[in-house]
Scaffold this active site. Structure first.
Site, PDB file in Angstrom:
ATOM      1  N   HIS A 419       0.838  -1.206   0.000  1.00 33.76           N
ATOM      2  CA  HIS A 419       0.000   0.000   0.000  1.00 33.76           C
ATOM      3  C   HIS A 419       0.872   1.254   0.000  1.00 33.76           C
ATOM      4  O   HIS A 419       0.664   2.168  -0.818  1.00 33.76           O
ATOM      5  CB  HIS A 419      -0.913  -0.014   1.225  1.00 33.76           C
ATOM      6  CG  HIS A 419      -1.811   1.179   1.331  1.00 33.76           C
ATOM      7  ND1 HIS A 419      -3.150   1.139   1.016  1.00 33.76           N
ATOM      8  CD2 HIS A 419      -1.570   2.457   1.704  1.00 33.76           C
ATOM      9  CE1 HIS A 419      -3.685   2.331   1.193  1.00 33.76           C
ATOM     10  NE2 HIS A 419      -2.734   3.150   1.613  1.00 33.76           N
ATOM     11  N   GLU A 420       1.844   1.305   0.888  1.00 34.59           N
ATOM     12  CA  GLU A 420       2.669   2.507   0.982  1.00 34.59           C
ATOM     13  C   GLU A 420       3.584   2.654  -0.231  1.00 34.59           C
ATOM     14  O   GLU A 420       3.850   3.776  -0.681  1.00 34.59           O
ATOM     15  CB  GLU A 420       3.469   2.492   2.284  1.00 34.59           C
ATOM     16  CG  GLU A 420       2.645   2.327   3.557  1.00 34.59           C
ATOM     17  CD  GLU A 420       1.468   3.284   3.656  1.00 34.59           C
ATOM     18  OE1 GLU A 420       1.510   4.377   3.043  1.00 34.59           O
ATOM     19  OE2 GLU A 420       0.487   2.950   4.346  1.00 34.59           O
ATOM     20  N   HIS A 423       1.792   4.266  -3.098  1.00 34.19           N
ATOM     21  CA  HIS A 423       1.652   5.723  -2.984  1.00 34.19           C
ATOM     22  C   HIS A 423       2.761   6.461  -3.727  1.00 34.19           C
ATOM     23  O   HIS A 423       2.616   7.663  -4.017  1.00 34.19           O
ATOM     24  CB  HIS A 423       1.652   6.148  -1.517  1.00 34.19           C
ATOM     25  CG  HIS A 423       0.296   6.211  -0.901  1.00 34.19           C
ATOM     26  ND1 HIS A 423      -0.720   6.996  -1.410  1.00 34.19           N
ATOM     27  CD2 HIS A 423      -0.219   5.605   0.210  1.00 34.19           C
ATOM     28  CE1 HIS A 423      -1.804   6.880  -0.649  1.00 34.19           C
ATOM     29  NE2 HIS A 423      -1.523   6.032   0.332  1.00 34.19           N
ATOM     30  N   GLU A 442      -6.091   7.345  -2.579  1.00 32.60           N
ATOM     31  CA  GLU A 442      -6.278   6.221  -1.666  1.00 32.60           C
ATOM     32  C   GLU A 442      -7.024   5.043  -2.296  1.00 32.60           C
ATOM     33  O   GLU A 442      -6.722   3.888  -2.015  1.00 32.60           O
ATOM     34  CB  GLU A 442      -6.997   6.680  -0.397  1.00 32.60           C
ATOM     35  CG  GLU A 442      -6.191   7.651   0.457  1.00 32.60           C
ATOM     36  CD  GLU A 442      -4.892   7.071   0.990  1.00 32.60           C
ATOM     37  OE1 GLU A 442      -4.614   5.877   0.774  1.00 32.60           O
ATOM     38  OE2 GLU A 442      -4.137   7.830   1.637  1.00 32.60           O
ATOM     39  N   TYR A 502     -11.475   3.924   1.142  1.00 30.85           N
ATOM     40  CA  TYR A 502     -10.579   2.774   1.038  1.00 30.85           C
ATOM     41  C   TYR A 502     -11.297   1.509   0.573  1.00 30.85           C
ATOM     42  O   TYR A 502     -10.711   0.713  -0.160  1.00 30.85           O
ATOM     43  CB  TYR A 502      -9.910   2.505   2.387  1.00 30.85           C
ATOM     44  CG  TYR A 502      -8.850   3.499   2.745  1.00 30.85           C
ATOM     45  CD1 TYR A 502      -7.514   3.197   2.574  1.00 30.85           C
ATOM     46  CD2 TYR A 502      -9.188   4.749   3.244  1.00 30.85           C
ATOM     47  CE1 TYR A 502      -6.525   4.108   2.899  1.00 30.85           C
ATOM     48  CE2 TYR A 502      -8.209   5.669   3.573  1.00 30.85           C
ATOM     49  CZ  TYR A 502      -6.880   5.352   3.394  1.00 30.85           C
ATOM     50  OH  TYR A 502      -5.911   6.261   3.712  1.00 30.85           O
TER      51      TYR A 502
END
Length: 603
Positions: A419-420, A423, A442, A502
C-alpha cells in the site's frame, strides 16, 4: 483459503472490530484500519508555548527578485488575527550553510530527468534528536510560470495541526532579497503569509530565505508523525515550512482536516546539508550523496531529493538493511522487527516496486527508504516521497490468517508495505487534493496493494485481503446504504471515510478492471500516470483519461454509478466469508454503532 470454524469467524470479526476502533480502546495494532489508516482519533493541539526571542540574525543575502511594480494582484494573503503573537527571531548563525543547487540526476532512476521549473528548497540545518528538534535555514527558489501576479507567498505549518501532538514551528525574520518581511500567521497557526515587496509576475522567479526551528510536542497525537520516543528516535513528518499550493493566483490554505492526509504540496526539489550526532542513523526522503565529519561529536550529510511532495526525516538508533534490484536500492531501517521479518519487508518492497513499475510505469527514483516507526492512532503505515513508514506493530503479523481460524494466506505486513509503496505512484507522481478528493490516491493505492497480493501471493490470498482488509468496513456501511466516493474528507465520519474511500474506492477500481478487461484497464492506468506525471489530477481529469481509453459514454456511466453515485449494494461486491453476518438486517447497524462508540470513547 481454508474455511474457518463458525466461532473462528466471530473471533475474526471481533479482532477486526477492535482493530477498526484502533487506539480508541487501546487494543494495540488496528487491523481494520488497514482498510482506512485515517481512523486515527485526533486530539486537540495544545497552544504552542511562548518562546523567548533570540538575537536577530541577518542571513546572507539572497538574489533579489526580478519582479517589476504592478497593481495590487488577486492573491489574498492570510491575515494575522488580532492579538496574535509575533513569531520568534530564530538564531541561525551556528547552522551549516544550505548546499548549492546539486545535480538532481543522482536522486533519479537511470533515464529520468529533473524539470528545472520547480520550487527548490535548500536547507542547512542541525538535527538534534535528544531535544526533539530541527533547527534550519531555508532558501526557497520559486519560479512562477503562469497565473495572475502574486502579492504574497504562503507557507503551511502542519506542525501546528491538531494531529501533530503539540509540535511547534518557529519562524524567524523572513528575507525577500534585501528586505525583511514579518510573516503574518493564520488564526490556528497552521499557515503564514509573506507579503512581497514587489508583486511577482508570471515568468519571473523569487528567492525567500528564513531561519526556522521545528520541535516535537510532549504528548501523543494523530499517527505519531511528529514524535520523539523515550529511546531517542526522532520522527519529523512536518519538519519545515511548506510552500502552499497556488491555484488561480491564490494560496490554497484549507484548515487542517480530521480524516486523511495533510497533503496539498506540489512536487519540488530539495537539497539539504544536515549536522547530526555521530552514530545516529538517518532515514530521509531522497539520497544521501555525501558524508563528512563535523565538529567534535557531530557528522554532516548532504541529501538530494528531487520531485518531493513532503520530505521526511527519521533519526535515531536503527539497524539498516540494504538491497538493490534492477538499479533501485531499498534501505530498510529497523528497531524491533526480527531479522527474518526485516529481511522479508525489504524484499517485499523491492518486489512491489518491480511489479508496480511493470504495471503502471517505472519507479522514478534511485532509492526507497522503508522505516519501522512506532505509529499511533491506528495507522499501519504512512507514505512520504521516496520513504515509507511501517508501524512496528505490523511486524510479526504475517500469519494472522492462521490465528483467525486456520488460513495462513493473510499477509498483513506485505499488504501494508505494498500500500505505501503504491503511494509512490498515486500521490507521489500523480498528485491530488487530499482534502477535496482523497479517493484519487487512496482508492487507487488500496486497489494496488490487493493487486500486489494477487500477483505475489496468489488469487486465494487476494480474496482474503479483499474480505478482511478492504471490504469489511464497506459492507457494514452498506447495511445502512451507500455514499458517493467523491466527497471531501469533512463530508465523511471517520468510519465512513475508511469504508468509502478505502473500501468502496478500491473495489471500484477492481470493478473497472473487470468491465474494461486487463489490456485496456492497465492502458488506462499508464495513460493516467503519464498525463499527470509530477502534476495534479482531479476527478474530472480522471474521468477524462478514462474516456480517452474506453469511450466517453462508458466512462461517464461508470463514473456516475461508482464515483458520484450512492446506489451500490452488497450484490455488487464479491461473496464474503462473513455472509451470514451481513444478511442480518439488525446486526450491521449494531456493529457500526459499536465501532462509532469505541472511536468516540477516546484513547
Amino acid at each position: 483459503m481454508n474455511h474457518e470454524a463458525p466461532w473462528g469467524k466471530w473471533i475474526a470479526v471481533g479482532v477486526i472490530l477492535l482493530g477498526i476502533a484502533g487506539a480508541a480502546c487501546a487494543a494495540g495494532f488496528a487491523l481494520g484500519v488497514l482498510a482506512g489508516p485515517e481512523l486515527a482519533r485526533r486530539l486537540p493541539a495544545a497552544e504552542p508555548a511562548p518562546e523567548a526571542a533570540t538575537p536577530r540574525s541577518r542571513p546572507s543575502p539572497s538574489p533579489s527578485p526580478t519582479a517589476t511594480p504592478m497593481p495590487t494582484p488577486t492573491a489574498t494573503p492570510t491575515a494575522s488575527p488580532d492579538g496574535a503573537r509575533e513569531g520568534p527571531k530564530v538564531f541561525a548563525a551556528d547552522l551549516p550553510d544550505p548546499p548549492p543547487v546539486p545535480d538532481w540526476a543522482v536522486g533519479l532512476a537511470k533515464g529520468e530527468t529533473a524539470d528545472p521549473d520547480r520550487p527548490i528548497y535548500r536547507i542547512g540545518g542541525m538535527l538534534e534528536p535528544d531535544r526533539g528538534r530541527l533547527r534550519g535555514r531555508l532558501i526557497l527558489s520559486l519560479p512562477y510560470r503562469e497565473g495572475p501576479p502574486l502579492s504574497a507567498i504562503c507557507f503551511r505549518a502542519w506542525a501546528h495541526a491538531p494531529s501533530s501532538g503539540g509540535a511547534r514551528l518557529e519562524v524567524g525574520e523572513v528575507w525577500v532579497g534585501d528586505q525583511a518581511v514579518r510573516p503574518a500567521w493564520s488564526g490556528d497557526r497552521t499557515a503564514f503569509t509573506v507579503t512581497l515587496p514587489v508583486p511577482l509576475r508570471a515568468g519571473e522567479e523569487i528567492a525567500i530565505e528564513m531561519p526556522f526551528t521545528v520541535t516535537v510536542g510532549s504528548r501523543a497525537g494523530g499517527y505519531g508523525l511528529m514524535q520523539k520516543t523515550p529511546d531517542g528516535l526522532l520522527v519529523l513528518y512536518y519538519g519545515y515550512p511548506e510552500l502552499a499550493r497556488i491555484r488561480e493566483g491564490r494560496c490554497v490554505l484549507d484548515p487542517p482536516w480530521e480524516n486523511g492526509d495533510l497533503h496539498q504540496a506540489e512536487a519540488a526539489h530539495f537539497a539539504l546539508r544536515l549536522r547530526l550526532p555521530e552514530g545516529t542513523a538517518l532515514s530521509a526522503s531522497g539520497v544521501i550523496v555525501q558524508e563528512a565529519s563535523g565538529p567534535p561529536g557531530w557528522r554532516e550529510v548532504e541529501i538530494v531529493a528531487p520531485y518531493v511532495r513532503n520530505l521526511v526525516l527519521v533519526a535515531g538508533e536503527m539497524e539498516e538493511i540494504v538491497q538493490e534490484r534492477n538499479g533501485v536500492r531499498v534501505r530498510g531501517f529497523f528497531r524491533k522487527a526480527g531479522a527474518r521479518e526485516a529481511q522479508q519487508a525489504v524484499e517485499d518492497a523491492l518486489d512491489a516496486l518491480e511489479r508496480f513499475g511493470e504495471a503502471f510505469g517505472p519507479y522514478p527514483f534511485s532509492e526507497l527508504d522503508l522505516v519501522e516507526v512506532p505509529l499511533r492512532g491506528g495507522a499501519a503505515g504512512v507514505e512520504a516521497s521516496g520513504l515509507i513508514m511501517i508501524g512496528e506493530d505490523v511486524f510479526g503479523m504475517g500469519d494472522l490468517g492462521g490465528m483467525l481460524g486456520g488460513s495462513s494466506d493473510l499477509d498483513v505486513p506485505g499488504f501494508v508495505i505494498a500500500h505505501e509503496v503504491a503511494h509512490q505512484w498515486w500521490y507521489g507522481m500523480v498528485g491530488n487534493d487530499a482534502y477535496r478528493e482523497p479517493w484519487l490516491d487512496e482508492a487507487m493505492t488500496n486497489w494496488s496493494s490487493v493487486f500486489w497480493v494477487e500477483q505475489a501471493r496468489g488469487l486465494e490470498a487476494a480474496r482474503t485481503a479483499w474480505d478482511l482488509l478492504v471490504l469489511l468496513p464497506y459492507r457494514l456501511r452498506l447495511a445502512e446504504g451507500d455514499l458517493p466516493l467523491n466527497l471531501s474528507t469533512d463530508d465523511y465520519s471517520m468510519l465512513d471515510y475508511a469504508a468509502i474511500v478505502y473500501g468502496k474506492g478500491a473495489w471500484m477500481m477492481e470493478a473497472l478492471r473487470q468491465e474494461m478487461g486487463e489490456e485496456r484497464f492497465f492502458a488506462f492506468l499508464r495513460r493516467y500516470l503519464e498525463k499527470h506525471r509530477w502534476g495534479w489530477a482531479t476527478g474530472e481529469s480522471w474521468q477524462e483519461t478514462l474516456a480517452e481509453v474506453w469511450g466517453r459514454e462508458r466512462a461517464e456511466a461508470f463514473f456516475r454509478r461508482w464515483v458520484a453515485g450512492s446506489g451500490i449494494t452488497s450484490a455488487d461486491l464479491p461473496p464474503s466469508e462473513f455472509g451470514a453476518l451481513f444478511e442480518d438486517p439488525s446486526l450491521g447497524p449494531l456493529l457500526r454503532t459499536l465501532l462509532e462508540a469505541l472511536i468516540e470513547a477516546g484513547p
